[in-house]
Design a protein around this motif. Structure first.
Motif, PDB file in Angstrom:
ATOM      1  N   PHE A 188      43.749  61.725  45.608  1.00 27.05           N
ATOM      2  CA  PHE A 188      44.121  61.993  44.223  1.00 27.05           C
ATOM      3  C   PHE A 188      43.188  63.024  43.634  1.00 27.05           C
ATOM      4  CE2 PHE A 188      41.305  58.393  44.363  1.00 27.05           C
ATOM      5  CZ  PHE A 188      40.417  58.563  43.305  1.00 27.05           C
ATOM      6  N   ARG A 197      45.269  57.584  38.858  1.00 28.30           N
ATOM      7  CA  ARG A 197      46.179  58.607  38.338  1.00 28.30           C
ATOM      8  C   ARG A 197      46.238  59.794  39.296  1.00 28.30           C
ATOM      9  NH1 ARG A 197      43.105  57.318  34.054  1.00 28.30           N
ATOM     10  NH2 ARG A 197      41.947  59.273  34.125  1.00 28.30           N
ATOM     11  N   ILE A 207      48.019  60.536  42.190  1.00 26.80           N
ATOM     12  CA  ILE A 207      48.034  60.431  43.652  1.00 26.80           C
ATOM     13  C   ILE A 207      48.810  61.615  44.211  1.00 26.80           C
ATOM     14  CG2 ILE A 207      48.887  59.091  45.620  1.00 26.80           C
ATOM     15  CD1 ILE A 207      48.362  56.559  43.947  1.00 26.80           C
ATOM     16  N   ILE A 262      44.285  57.199  50.388  1.00 29.06           N
ATOM     17  CA  ILE A 262      45.017  57.668  49.225  1.00 29.06           C
ATOM     18  C   ILE A 262      44.217  58.821  48.609  1.00 29.06           C
ATOM     19  CG2 ILE A 262      45.868  57.068  46.907  1.00 29.06           C
ATOM     20  CD1 ILE A 262      47.328  55.400  48.857  1.00 29.06           C
ATOM     21  N   ALA A 297      48.766  53.072  42.380  1.00 27.33           N
ATOM     22  CA  ALA A 297      49.124  53.902  41.223  1.00 27.33           C
ATOM     23  C   ALA A 297      48.916  53.182  39.891  1.00 27.33           C
ATOM     24  CB  ALA A 297      50.578  54.367  41.345  1.00 27.33           C
ATOM     25  N   LYS A 298      48.749  51.876  39.921  1.00 29.51           N
ATOM     26  CA  LYS A 298      48.476  51.140  38.682  1.00 29.51           C
ATOM     27  C   LYS A 298      47.089  51.458  38.133  1.00 29.51           C
ATOM     28  CE  LYS A 298      51.479  47.253  39.826  1.00 29.51           C
ATOM     29  NZ  LYS A 298      51.530  45.811  40.185  1.00 29.51           N
ATOM     30  N   VAL A 321      51.072  52.097  47.803  1.00 25.40           N
ATOM     31  CA  VAL A 321      51.058  53.239  46.887  1.00 25.40           C
ATOM     32  C   VAL A 321      51.393  52.791  45.464  1.00 25.40           C
ATOM     33  CG1 VAL A 321      52.177  55.437  46.307  1.00 25.40           C
ATOM     34  CG2 VAL A 321      51.560  54.937  48.680  1.00 25.40           C
ATOM     35  N   ALA A 322      52.383  51.941  45.316  1.00 27.37           N
ATOM     36  CA  ALA A 322      52.774  51.464  43.983  1.00 27.37           C
ATOM     37  C   ALA A 322      51.636  50.696  43.317  1.00 27.37           C
ATOM     38  CB  ALA A 322      54.019  50.587  44.085  1.00 27.37           C
TER      39      ALA A 322
END
Length: 68
Positions: free
Chosen positions: A63, A33, A35, A61, A29-30, A25-26
């Motif tokens: 978003f 946008r 999530i 994931i 997220a880079k 997830v981290a």
């Protein structure tokens, strides 16, 4: 109307399944946008001898799709 998009990613960790999910997830997220959710679809581990040496998760994931 709100739209969401889902992408599938694979993440690994030498620590735990939980760590693999958090790292995935981290890292996602880079570049993604907004999530809004995660669904783990597969859990696997690599074993050497009698010990787990790496944990792998496949996850979806979700978003929000940004409107113009």
């Amino acid at each position: 109307m709100e739209l969401a998009k889902v992408v599938q990613i694979v993440s690994t960790s030498h620590e735990s399944f939980d760590d693999a999910v958090n790292l995935g997830v981290a890292n996602a997220a880079k570049t993604i946008r907004g999530i809004s959710g995660v669904k783990v679809t597969d859990w696997t581990a690599k074993v050497k001898g009698d010990k787990i040496i790496s944990y792998k998760v496949t996850m979806d994931i979700a978003f929000a799709v940004e409107s113009k």
